[in-house]
Design a protein around this motif. Structure first.
Motif, PDB file in Angstrom:
ATOM      1  N   LEU A 201       0.803  -1.092  -0.076  1.00 55.63           N
ATOM      2  CA  LEU A 201      -0.073  -0.182  -0.089  1.00 55.63           C
ATOM      3  C   LEU A 201       1.095   1.171  -0.175  1.00 55.63           C
ATOM      4  O   LEU A 201       0.386   2.323  -0.645  1.00 55.63           O
ATOM      5  CB  LEU A 201      -0.895  -0.004   1.236  1.00 55.63           C
ATOM      6  N   LEU A 202       1.912   1.467   0.743  1.00 52.00           N
ATOM      7  CA  LEU A 202       2.958   2.442   0.580  1.00 52.00           C
ATOM      8  C   LEU A 202       3.389   2.637  -0.875  1.00 52.00           C
ATOM      9  O   LEU A 202       3.549   3.845  -1.122  1.00 52.00           O
ATOM     10  CB  LEU A 202       4.101   2.017   1.566  1.00 52.00           C
ATOM     11  N   LEU A 203       3.872   1.535  -1.351  1.00 49.72           N
ATOM     12  CA  LEU A 203       4.360   1.897  -2.735  1.00 49.72           C
ATOM     13  C   LEU A 203       3.336   2.182  -3.674  1.00 49.72           C
ATOM     14  O   LEU A 203       3.465   2.991  -4.412  1.00 49.72           O
ATOM     15  CB  LEU A 203       5.004   0.362  -3.316  1.00 49.72           C
ATOM     16  N   THR A 204       2.255   1.823  -3.422  1.00 52.29           N
ATOM     17  CA  THR A 204       0.992   2.141  -4.157  1.00 52.29           C
ATOM     18  C   THR A 204       0.792   3.882  -4.014  1.00 52.29           C
ATOM     19  O   THR A 204       0.569   4.358  -5.189  1.00 52.29           O
ATOM     20  CB  THR A 204      -0.296   1.328  -3.984  1.00 52.29           C
ATOM     21  N   VAL A 205       0.921   4.294  -2.815  1.00 50.75           N
ATOM     22  CA  VAL A 205       0.369   5.524  -2.663  1.00 50.75           C
ATOM     23  C   VAL A 205       1.637   6.396  -3.158  1.00 50.75           C
ATOM     24  O   VAL A 205       1.411   7.468  -4.093  1.00 50.75           O
ATOM     25  CB  VAL A 205       0.269   5.784  -1.228  1.00 50.75           C
ATOM     26  N   TYR A 206       2.954   6.000  -2.890  1.00 47.07           N
ATOM     27  CA  TYR A 206       3.945   6.485  -3.618  1.00 47.07           C
ATOM     28  C   TYR A 206       4.100   6.721  -5.213  1.00 47.07           C
ATOM     29  O   TYR A 206       4.348   7.801  -5.639  1.00 47.07           O
ATOM     30  CB  TYR A 206       5.485   5.968  -3.016  1.00 47.07           C
ATOM     31  N   MET A 207       3.754   5.689  -5.579  1.00 48.05           N
ATOM     32  CA  MET A 207       3.841   5.678  -7.227  1.00 48.05           C
ATOM     33  C   MET A 207       2.729   6.301  -7.838  1.00 48.05           C
ATOM     34  O   MET A 207       2.720   7.071  -8.768  1.00 48.05           O
ATOM     35  CB  MET A 207       3.900   4.204  -7.860  1.00 48.05           C
ATOM     36  N   SER A 208       1.508   6.446  -7.070  1.00 48.95           N
ATOM     37  CA  SER A 208       0.365   7.212  -7.520  1.00 48.95           C
ATOM     38  C   SER A 208       0.582   8.757  -7.753  1.00 48.95           C
ATOM     39  O   SER A 208       0.047   9.487  -8.475  1.00 48.95           O
ATOM     40  CB  SER A 208      -0.817   7.062  -6.664  1.00 48.95           C
ATOM     41  N   SER A 209       1.772   9.124  -6.702  1.00 48.20           N
ATOM     42  CA  SER A 209       2.141  10.533  -6.825  1.00 48.20           C
ATOM     43  C   SER A 209       2.845  11.037  -8.181  1.00 48.20           C
ATOM     44  O   SER A 209       3.185  12.134  -8.439  1.00 48.20           O
ATOM     45  CB  SER A 209       3.011  11.049  -5.516  1.00 48.20           C
ATOM     46  N   ASP A 210       3.491  10.124  -8.787  1.00 49.87           N
ATOM     47  CA  ASP A 210       4.150  10.338 -10.210  1.00 49.87           C
ATOM     48  C   ASP A 210       3.270  10.016 -11.252  1.00 49.87           C
ATOM     49  O   ASP A 210       2.909   8.741 -11.319  1.00 49.87           O
ATOM     50  CB  ASP A 210       5.621   9.382 -10.186  1.00 49.87           C
ATOM     51  N   PRO A 211       2.741  10.823 -12.094  1.00 53.07           N
ATOM     52  CA  PRO A 211       2.051  10.405 -13.255  1.00 53.07           C
ATOM     53  C   PRO A 211       2.422   9.452 -14.170  1.00 53.07           C
ATOM     54  O   PRO A 211       1.659   8.426 -14.552  1.00 53.07           O
ATOM     55  CB  PRO A 211       1.892  11.976 -14.055  1.00 53.07           C
ATOM     56  N   GLU A 212       3.919   9.194 -14.251  1.00 54.98           N
ATOM     57  CA  GLU A 212       4.120   8.073 -15.247  1.00 54.98           C
ATOM     58  C   GLU A 212       4.105   6.620 -14.525  1.00 54.98           C
ATOM     59  O   GLU A 212       3.869   5.884 -14.972  1.00 54.98           O
ATOM     60  CB  GLU A 212       5.620   8.352 -15.756  1.00 54.98           C
TER      61      GLU A 212
END
Length: 572
Positions: A201-212
């Motif tokens: 879940l932490l990786l999901t939230v982090y990666m969602s902050s970068d559009p690519e």
């Protein structure tokens, strides 16, 4: 030729002796008559799983979407290849690969140290991932992704395909190692779920902050659903349970649970980390330039890859043969044992290879083609699409409801048809002493998958960020896990794995990619992961409801008993 033993006879001294073996020759027609009932049962199992879903897709496309199925004869032949291929593959799995897992699992702990046992388990997890039939659908998905719109996603599915499967395999292997340790030491599944979900879940939230990077999230979550198929689950479970039984820990009610859950979550972490690595060494501009160069230089090769039956056969051999060689090396060099029932096991392996080759052909020309066609035409019900005549076919609200109902029914029907779900229902009913009924569990899992697929389709139609749809349900699942008993947690979390079988995964994945292209979505991933979290929640809600009902019945019985005592006292 088959040898039969006649009744014993007396010799010259009056002693009983076994009669000599008499060779009985069976003709081709007699062999066919013996095998026919057996093959009919196996064929009908796959027929019942494939045909209703295929008919549903075809009828929906013709009646509701008013479009004929393109290349209908080719699709029909492909579906037949899927049925026959899956029949041979599953039978070969039972005869050939499963005995390997049981033999190795029961003998490894007796002859080797625990670190070596766990290393073999890790390598086996990698091997079974390459042999998983649905992994081909994940590889083929790269051709439907645009490098200009999703460069990192395109790079992972095209330039890093081998690394992608290797990372997913290593993640499954690690899940098998931890699941085996759980069998040995009797660990609770709850802490393992919390520890696995936290980084996911932490990786999901982090990666969602970068559009690519956000465009990789759907692939990562869907990869977890692809791995828990007909090769991974039974073979890894056979190995883990065999190790636990050899260590004297096989009688626990926990045996058989946990590996499927971890094998669904760990690949999500692995693919996300791979995406972060790709983004660290490549820029979007570099990937787009590489994609354009590959398109201009190798388009014919890409087309040949898509349609060549020869390559499908090679891929079937490449998936099964290395796994068999690895198992033979472990058996002969590490365990120093000969292979029992060699003829039967090698026959099973041959059936597995042939079945995998036929399944790959059917996947390309049948399931994926049909699912992609239906997915690409669904938007015509409520929006203007270039490929469909007279679109939109209905008012926006009506067409949208039809699309979501279609997805819901498809999810429900595909889940009910999964043979593994019936086995899970029997296990759950036994484990909970009838507290969970098989029929109720099947209904709850099917409703969860259906709602998940409908939500996944809504994600593509409305362009919703996947992080909004993934994080809240999993947080709800964690809350329900905290207040659920161990038995319900085991059944609920493993139910997510058994629902994503070799029929459901390619069909839903192709439908999602086709729908994504038609609605101009950047990528069509995310439906499978929603189909996985849905049953986790629905089964645990079923468990809480059953506990509530039991509490009400107990309370009512206690009140009735107290009332009877009071009445008896007053009468006295």
């Amino acid at each position: 030729m088959r040898e039969l033993v006649s009744a014993p006879v007396r010799d010259a001294d009056g002693h009983w002796q076994a009669a000599p073996h008499k060779a009985v020759k069976l003709r081709g027609g007699e062999i066919a008559a013996i095998l026919k009932p057996y093959l009919n049962v196996r064929f009908m199992e796959q027929l019942r799983a494939v045909v209703p879903l295929a008919l549903y897709l075809v009828l929906f496309q013709i009646i509701i979407l008013r479009q004929l199925v393109d290349d209908s004869l080719l699709v029909t032949a492909g579906l037949f290849a899927v049925i026959v291929g899956l029949m041979l593959f599953m039978e070969g799995l039972k005869l050939g690969l499963m005995p390997f897992g049981e033999i190795i699992g029961s003998n490894l702990p007796r002859k080797l140290s625990l670190p070596v046992v766990l290393l073999v388990t890790l390598l086996l997890g990698i091997g079974v991932t390459f042999a998983e039939p649905a992994i081909g659908a994940l590889r083929a998905a790269g051709q439907n992704v645009s490098a200009e719109r999703a460069p990192y996603l395109w790079a992972i599915l095209n330039q890093w395909t081998g690394a992608l499967v290797l990372v997913v395999g290593a993640s499954v292997g690690l899940a098998a190692v931890i699941g085996t340790l759980r069998f040995l030491y009797g660990w609770s599944l709850k802490p393992l779920i919390y520890l696995a979900l936290a980084p996911v879940l932490l990786l999901t939230v982090y990666m969602s902050s970068d559009p690519e990077l956000a465009k990789i999230i759907g692939l990562a979550w869907d990869a977890g659903a692809v791995t828990t198929g007909p090769v991974t689950v039974p073979l890894v479970l056979a190995l883990g349970i065999g190790i636990a039984a050899a260590a004297g820990k096989g009688g626990s009610g926990l045996s058989g649970f946990g590996i499927v859950t971890l094998a669904s979550l760990f690949p999500v972490i692995g693919v996300m980390l791979l995406g972060l690595y790709v983004s660290a060494i490549s820029s979007p501009a570099d990937i787009i330039a590489a994609a354009q160069a590959a398109a201009s230089a190798g388009q014919l090769a890409a087309d040949w890859y898509t349609v060549s039956p020869g390559l499908e056969i090679v891929s079937g051999l490449r998936a099964i043969v290395p796994l068999v060689i690895f198992l033979l090396i472990v058996l002969r060099l590490l365990l120093r044992q000969s292979l029992p029932r060699r003829g039967e096991i090698f026959l099973g392996i041959a059936l597995t290879v042939v079945g995998m080759c036929l399944f790959n052909l059917g996947l390309t020309y049948g399931l994926s083609k049909l699912g992609g066609s239906a997915g690409s035409l669904i938007p015509a019900a409520f929006m203007q699409t270039p490929g469909a005549d007279d679109s939109p076919l209905y008012r926006y609200e009506v067409g949208l409801v039809l699309a979501l109902v279609f997805a819901w029914v498809l999810g429900y029907g595909a889940t009910v048809a999964e043979p593994a779900l019936n086995a899970l229902g029997v296990t759950a009913e036994t484990l909970t002493n009838g507290f969970i009924r098989k029929r109720g569990l099947i209904r709850a899992v099917s409703i969860g998958v259906a709602c998940g697929i409908a939500v996944g389709v809504a994600k593509l139609v409305f362009g919703l960020p996947l992080v909004w749809l993934v994080v809240p349900p999993y947080l709800l699942a964690v809350v329900l896990t905290i207040f659920s008993t161990e038995e319900f947690v085991n059944v609920a979390w493993d139910s997510a794995g058994v629902t994503t079988g070799p029929i459901t995964v390619p069909l839903v994945l192709a439908m999602g990619l086709g729908l994504g292209n038609a609605t101009n979505a950047v990528e069509g991933f995310g439906i499978l992961c929603m189909a996985s979290v849905g049953p986790v929640i629905s089964v645990m809600l079923l468990g809480h409801w059953a506990r509530f009902q039991l509490w009400r019945q107990t309370k009512a019985a206690a009140e009735q008993h107290a009332k009877q005592l009071l009445d008896t006292g007053e009468a006295g």
